[in-house]
Design an enzyme around this catalytic site. Structure first.
Site, PDB file in Angstrom:
ATOM      1  N   SER A   4      -2.649  -7.612   3.447  1.00  6.90           N
ATOM      2  CA  SER A   4      -2.940  -7.427   4.875  1.00  6.90           C
ATOM      3  C   SER A   4      -3.288  -8.772   5.508  1.00  6.90           C
ATOM      4  O   SER A   4      -2.909  -9.052   6.652  1.00  6.90           O
ATOM      5  CB  SER A   4      -4.110  -6.455   5.054  1.00  6.90           C
ATOM      6  OG  SER A   4      -3.813  -5.203   4.493  1.00  6.90           O
ATOM      7  N   HIS A  43       0.836  -1.205   0.000  1.00  4.06           N
ATOM      8  CA  HIS A  43       0.000   0.000   0.000  1.00  4.06           C
ATOM      9  C   HIS A  43       0.877   1.263   0.000  1.00  4.06           C
ATOM     10  O   HIS A  43       0.607   2.212  -0.735  1.00  4.06           O
ATOM     11  CB  HIS A  43      -0.883   0.060   1.257  1.00  4.06           C
ATOM     12  CG  HIS A  43      -1.916  -1.016   1.377  1.00  4.06           C
ATOM     13  ND1 HIS A  43      -2.056  -1.785   2.497  1.00  4.06           N
ATOM     14  CD2 HIS A  43      -2.871  -1.445   0.501  1.00  4.06           C
ATOM     15  CE1 HIS A  43      -3.067  -2.632   2.338  1.00  4.06           C
ATOM     16  NE2 HIS A  43      -3.571  -2.456   1.120  1.00  4.06           N
ATOM     17  N   LYS A  68     -16.036  -7.769   9.512  1.00  2.91           N
ATOM     18  CA  LYS A  68     -16.800  -7.806  10.763  1.00  2.91           C
ATOM     19  C   LYS A  68     -15.867  -7.792  11.973  1.00  2.91           C
ATOM     20  O   LYS A  68     -16.167  -7.200  12.981  1.00  2.91           O
ATOM     21  CB  LYS A  68     -17.671  -9.056  10.781  1.00  2.91           C
ATOM     22  CG  LYS A  68     -18.847  -8.941   9.827  1.00  2.91           C
ATOM     23  CD  LYS A  68     -19.854 -10.063  10.027  1.00  2.91           C
ATOM     24  CE  LYS A  68     -20.829 -10.089   8.879  1.00  2.91           C
ATOM     25  NZ  LYS A  68     -20.590 -11.200   7.951  1.00  2.91           N
ATOM     26  N   ARG A  76      -1.963  -6.563  -8.051  1.00  2.00           N
ATOM     27  CA  ARG A  76      -0.748  -7.337  -7.741  1.00  2.00           C
ATOM     28  C   ARG A  76      -0.530  -8.452  -8.757  1.00  2.00           C
ATOM     29  O   ARG A  76       0.569  -8.722  -9.182  1.00  2.00           O
ATOM     30  CB  ARG A  76      -0.852  -7.951  -6.340  1.00  2.00           C
ATOM     31  CG  ARG A  76      -0.675  -6.964  -5.225  1.00  2.00           C
ATOM     32  CD  ARG A  76      -1.117  -7.542  -3.926  1.00  2.00           C
ATOM     33  NE  ARG A  76      -2.535  -7.896  -3.984  1.00  2.00           N
ATOM     34  CZ  ARG A  76      -3.271  -8.196  -2.942  1.00  2.00           C
ATOM     35  NH1 ARG A  76      -2.744  -8.228  -1.753  1.00  2.00           N
ATOM     36  NH2 ARG A  76      -4.550  -8.493  -3.084  1.00  2.00           N
TER      37      ARG A  76
END
Ligand code: PNS
Length: 164
Positions: free
Chosen positions: A134, A23, A47, A96
């Site tokens: 991530s 990022h 969530k 990517r």
């Protein structure tokens, strides 16, 4: 025709849970092209995120503290609504690998159908970071793996604190 030149502002949206070196690379390269880049942290994606939205925002702000044309905000709901409110017409997304393409293509087309004035600009990730995500960072860190090559030192410290 869409006028993408107006103000040369772009939004770089994402979950950033947490922000990775991939990022950071894309934000830096975008900031070299656009007058202003707004990193928009989505607040209603996962969530059970590892980091709260304020924590995610703070990490990105701290990393880009010396980049005056990088701003960090949050949004909930549809990206196009947030963009309309902020009067931004360009979305930047990173690619990517081919596996990213289908979802990204679908999202770009959907956003343009919902808001015809919006354009999505795709940036290829740097070859070094094609495997970084991530999700991988969190999995690795949760199992005691080394993530120093995958995230900024500020983020590494926060992840270690989460899993300690
Ligand atoms: O980092 P991510 O998880 O790949 O980011 C995805 C994100 C947050 C950019 C995307 O899911 C998004 O824009 N969410 C907001 C809701 C929306 O507008 N969805 C697209 C049209 S259905």
């Amino acid at each position: 025709m869409t006028d993408c030149k107006q103000g040369s502002v772009a939004v770089f949206p994402g979950s950033f849970d947490p922000v990775t070196v991939g990022h950071i690379d894309l934000i830096e390269r975008s900031a070299a092209v656009f007058n202003k880049v707004i990193v928009a942290v989505a607040s209603n994606q996962e969530k059970t995120p590892l980091f709260t939205v304020p924590e995610r925002i703070k990490m990105i702000e701290d990393i880009f503290t010396d980049s005056p044309n990088v701003k960090v905000e949050t949004f909930s709901g549809l990206l196009i609504d947030y963009m309309a409110n902020s009067d931004v017409k360009v979305v930047i997304r990173g690619l990517r690998a081919v596996s990213d393409f289908e979802y990204e293509f679908q999202m770009a087309l959907m956003n343009r159908k919902l808001a015809p004035g919006i354009e999505t600009f795709f940036m290829t990730s740097s070859a070094l970071y094609t495997y970084v995500s991530s999700r991988i960072v969190k999995e690795l860190a949760s199992l005691g793996g080394e993530v120093s090559d995958l995230v900024h030192p500020l983020v590494e410290e926060k992840i270690k604190a989460k899993y300690s």
